[in-house]
Each structure stands twice: as C-alpha cells, then as structure tokens.
Design a protein around this motif. Structure first.
Motif, PDB file in Angstrom:
ATOM      1  N   LEU A 144       0.766  -1.114   0.047  1.00 28.91           N
ATOM      2  CA  LEU A 144      -0.014  -0.011   0.007  1.00 28.91           C
ATOM      3  C   LEU A 144       1.053   1.161   0.185  1.00 28.91           C
ATOM      4  O   LEU A 144       1.879   1.115   0.471  1.00 28.91           O
ATOM      5  CB  LEU A 144      -0.845  -0.115   1.376  1.00 28.91           C
ATOM      6  CG  LEU A 144      -1.924  -1.114   1.294  1.00 28.91           C
ATOM      7  CD1 LEU A 144      -2.609  -1.100   2.442  1.00 28.91           C
ATOM      8  CD2 LEU A 144      -2.779  -1.066   0.417  1.00 28.91           C
ATOM      9  N   GLU A 145       0.450   2.357  -0.502  1.00 30.81           N
ATOM     10  CA  GLU A 145       1.173   3.612  -1.004  1.00 30.81           C
ATOM     11  C   GLU A 145       0.312   4.727  -0.630  1.00 30.81           C
ATOM     12  O   GLU A 145      -1.014   4.630  -0.560  1.00 30.81           O
ATOM     13  CB  GLU A 145       2.026   3.581  -2.198  1.00 30.81           C
ATOM     14  CG  GLU A 145       1.105   3.460  -3.246  1.00 30.81           C
ATOM     15  CD  GLU A 145       1.738   3.414  -4.726  1.00 30.81           C
ATOM     16  OE1 GLU A 145       2.921   3.024  -4.544  1.00 30.81           O
ATOM     17  OE2 GLU A 145       1.059   3.714  -5.755  1.00 30.81           O
ATOM     18  N   GLY A 146       1.049   5.946  -0.637  1.00 28.76           N
ATOM     19  CA  GLY A 146       0.215   7.122  -0.397  1.00 28.76           C
ATOM     20  C   GLY A 146       0.086   7.546   1.206  1.00 28.76           C
ATOM     21  O   GLY A 146       0.867   7.025   2.079  1.00 28.76           O
ATOM     22  N   ARG A 147      -0.844   8.248   1.397  1.00 27.25           N
ATOM     23  CA  ARG A 147      -1.267   8.630   2.834  1.00 27.25           C
ATOM     24  C   ARG A 147      -2.078   7.868   3.472  1.00 27.25           C
ATOM     25  O   ARG A 147      -3.053   7.298   2.908  1.00 27.25           O
ATOM     26  CB  ARG A 147      -1.652  10.073   2.623  1.00 27.25           C
ATOM     27  CG  ARG A 147      -0.765  10.983   2.168  1.00 27.25           C
ATOM     28  CD  ARG A 147      -1.219  12.591   2.241  1.00 27.25           C
ATOM     29  NE  ARG A 147      -0.344  13.573   1.921  1.00 27.25           N
ATOM     30  CZ  ARG A 147       0.727  13.994   2.347  1.00 27.25           C
ATOM     31  NH1 ARG A 147       0.882  13.588   3.648  1.00 27.25           N
ATOM     32  NH2 ARG A 147       1.457  14.949   1.862  1.00 27.25           N
ATOM     33  N   LEU A 189      -0.544  -1.317   9.977  1.00 27.09           N
ATOM     34  CA  LEU A 189      -0.191  -0.690   8.663  1.00 27.09           C
ATOM     35  C   LEU A 189       1.308  -0.701   8.734  1.00 27.09           C
ATOM     36  O   LEU A 189       1.820  -0.342   7.438  1.00 27.09           O
ATOM     37  CB  LEU A 189      -0.545   0.684   8.654  1.00 27.09           C
ATOM     38  CG  LEU A 189      -1.975   1.160   8.913  1.00 27.09           C
ATOM     39  CD1 LEU A 189      -2.132   2.579   8.685  1.00 27.09           C
ATOM     40  CD2 LEU A 189      -2.884   0.341   7.644  1.00 27.09           C
ATOM     41  N   GLU A 190       1.975  -1.864   9.241  1.00 20.80           N
ATOM     42  CA  GLU A 190       3.277  -2.039   9.176  1.00 20.80           C
ATOM     43  C   GLU A 190       3.720  -2.502   8.125  1.00 20.80           C
ATOM     44  O   GLU A 190       2.984  -3.353   7.149  1.00 20.80           O
ATOM     45  CB  GLU A 190       4.280  -2.596  10.335  1.00 20.80           C
ATOM     46  CG  GLU A 190       3.845  -3.883  10.513  1.00 20.80           C
ATOM     47  CD  GLU A 190       4.792  -4.820  11.254  1.00 20.80           C
ATOM     48  OE1 GLU A 190       5.952  -4.699  11.245  1.00 20.80           O
ATOM     49  OE2 GLU A 190       4.151  -5.425  12.011  1.00 20.80           O
ATOM     50  N   GLY A 191       4.944  -2.142   7.288  1.00 22.64           N
ATOM     51  CA  GLY A 191       5.374  -3.029   6.008  1.00 22.64           C
ATOM     52  C   GLY A 191       4.897  -2.566   4.920  1.00 22.64           C
ATOM     53  O   GLY A 191       4.564  -3.480   4.058  1.00 22.64           O
ATOM     54  N   VAL A 205      -1.402   0.994  17.541  1.00 31.12           N
ATOM     55  CA  VAL A 205      -1.059   1.443  16.560  1.00 31.12           C
ATOM     56  C   VAL A 205       0.198   0.916  15.974  1.00 31.12           C
ATOM     57  O   VAL A 205       1.230   1.309  16.691  1.00 31.12           O
ATOM     58  CB  VAL A 205      -1.284   2.811  16.174  1.00 31.12           C
ATOM     59  CG1 VAL A 205      -1.149   3.621  14.867  1.00 31.12           C
ATOM     60  CG2 VAL A 205      -2.649   3.306  16.496  1.00 31.12           C
ATOM     61  N   ASP A 206       0.520   0.403  14.910  1.00 30.10           N
ATOM     62  CA  ASP A 206       1.801   0.064  14.378  1.00 30.10           C
ATOM     63  C   ASP A 206       1.924   0.482  12.772  1.00 30.10           C
ATOM     64  O   ASP A 206       1.232  -0.266  12.058  1.00 30.10           O
ATOM     65  CB  ASP A 206       2.011  -1.728  14.488  1.00 30.10           C
ATOM     66  CG  ASP A 206       3.359  -1.927  14.194  1.00 30.10           C
ATOM     67  OD1 ASP A 206       4.252  -1.095  13.574  1.00 30.10           O
ATOM     68  OD2 ASP A 206       3.413  -3.355  14.332  1.00 30.10           O
ATOM     69  N   ILE A 207       2.684   1.442  12.882  1.00 33.71           N
ATOM     70  CA  ILE A 207       3.043   1.891  11.419  1.00 33.71           C
ATOM     71  C   ILE A 207       4.465   2.009  10.989  1.00 33.71           C
ATOM     72  O   ILE A 207       4.814   2.636  10.052  1.00 33.71           O
ATOM     73  CB  ILE A 207       2.204   3.610  11.509  1.00 33.71           C
ATOM     74  CG1 ILE A 207       2.759   4.178  12.218  1.00 33.71           C
ATOM     75  CG2 ILE A 207       0.801   3.409  11.349  1.00 33.71           C
ATOM     76  CD1 ILE A 207       2.307   5.833  12.144  1.00 33.71           C
ATOM     77  N   GLU A 208       5.248   1.240  11.705  1.00 33.41           N
ATOM     78  CA  GLU A 208       6.661   0.921  11.498  1.00 33.41           C
ATOM     79  C   GLU A 208       6.965   0.458  10.111  1.00 33.41           C
ATOM     80  O   GLU A 208       5.927  -0.207   9.445  1.00 33.41           O
ATOM     81  CB  GLU A 208       7.340   0.410  12.631  1.00 33.41           C
ATOM     82  CG  GLU A 208       7.023  -1.055  12.619  1.00 33.41           C
ATOM     83  CD  GLU A 208       7.709  -1.969  13.778  1.00 33.41           C
ATOM     84  OE1 GLU A 208       9.018  -1.622  13.990  1.00 33.41           O
ATOM     85  OE2 GLU A 208       7.092  -2.811  14.327  1.00 33.41           O
ATOM     86  N   CYS A 209       8.275   0.832   9.895  1.00 36.90           N
ATOM     87  CA  CYS A 209       8.722   0.068   8.348  1.00 36.90           C
ATOM     88  C   CYS A 209       7.877   0.568   7.262  1.00 36.90           C
ATOM     89  O   CYS A 209       7.439  -0.440   6.371  1.00 36.90           O
ATOM     90  CB  CYS A 209       8.875  -1.415   8.417  1.00 36.90           C
ATOM     91  SG  CYS A 209      10.034  -2.120   9.677  1.00 36.90           S
ATOM     92  N   ASN A 210       7.570   1.570   7.172  1.00 31.38           N
ATOM     93  CA  ASN A 210       6.701   2.216   5.899  1.00 31.38           C
ATOM     94  C   ASN A 210       7.711   3.292   5.126  1.00 31.38           C
ATOM     95  O   ASN A 210       8.183   4.288   5.741  1.00 31.38           O
ATOM     96  CB  ASN A 210       5.514   2.951   6.278  1.00 31.38           C
ATOM     97  CG  ASN A 210       4.526   2.103   6.476  1.00 31.38           C
ATOM     98  OD1 ASN A 210       3.683   1.778   5.523  1.00 31.38           O
ATOM     99  ND2 ASN A 210       4.142   1.872   7.744  1.00 31.38           N
ATOM    100  N   CYS A 211       8.178   2.763   4.145  1.00 32.34           N
ATOM    101  CA  CYS A 211       9.283   3.752   3.529  1.00 32.34           C
ATOM    102  C   CYS A 211       8.943   3.546   1.728  1.00 32.34           C
ATOM    103  O   CYS A 211       8.554   2.393   1.524  1.00 32.34           O
ATOM    104  CB  CYS A 211      10.886   3.306   3.760  1.00 32.34           C
ATOM    105  SG  CYS A 211      11.171   1.548   3.647  1.00 32.34           S
ATOM    106  N   CYS A 212       9.284   4.407   1.087  1.00 24.01           N
ATOM    107  CA  CYS A 212       9.305   4.293  -0.213  1.00 24.01           C
ATOM    108  C   CYS A 212      10.367   3.792  -0.987  1.00 24.01           C
ATOM    109  O   CYS A 212      11.522   3.880  -0.567  1.00 24.01           O
ATOM    110  CB  CYS A 212       8.911   5.741  -0.728  1.00 24.01           C
ATOM    111  SG  CYS A 212       7.199   6.391  -0.197  1.00 24.01           S
TER     112      CYS A 212
END
Length: 94
Positions: free
Chosen positions: A44-47, A63-65, A87-94
């Motif tokens: 998944l990408e974007g905001r 939402l991690e990874g 809430v887990d939003i770690e490891c989100n990078c482009c």
C-alpha cells in the motif's frame, strides 16, 4: 462478524500479507463497527486516509510494512476522540 438485528457486521478485518497494492480505500470508513484493522505487509502507498476517524470503535490498527508516507492523521493524536489502543505503522518507506 456479529449480527445486529438481521444484518451481519464486520468487527475485524485482517488483509495482511495479501500483496495489496495502491492506496488505502476511503471506503474502509464505512466499516463503522470495525475494532481491528490489519493491512500490514502489503504494498500500500500514499497517505493514511484522514477519514479513518469515522471508525470510532477502532482499537487496533496495523499498517506496518507498506509504503505509506505523509503526516499521521489527527485520529492518532491523543485528543480523547479515539479509543485506539494499539497502532503499528513502522517500516513504511518508499
């Protein structure tokens, strides 16, 4: 899933590790009884949609990874309006 009157209601949605691509659909906001949402380890990408604030019963969001970017919507701020516990939003990078 539980039944309210004659309608079945989704309370937990786990779509992790499904190779989902694109942006998070704003229609997730229509799942108003959702308490657990796991979209981790997809593409998944974007905001992160700001309209997740309609998920007033959401307790766990993972939402991690993914490839999410941008600022974190106000729903994640400790303003008393959210009952989010995890809430887990770690490891989100482009």
């Amino acid at each position: 899933v539980f039944q309210q009157d004659s309608v079945k209601v989704v309370t937990s949605l786990d779509l992790s590790l499904n190779n989902l691509e694109g942006t998070m659909p704003s229609e997730i906001n229509l799942l108003t009884h959702l308490s657990i949402l796991n979209l981790s380890n997809n593409a998944l990408e974007g905001r992160i949609p700001a309209d997740l604030s309609g998920l007033g019963l959401l307790e766990t969001l993972n939402l991690e990874g993914n490839n999410l970017n941008g600022s974190i919507p106000d729903i994640f701020c400790d303003n008393g309006a959210s009952i989010l516990v995890d809430v887990d939003i770690e490891c989100n990078c482009c």
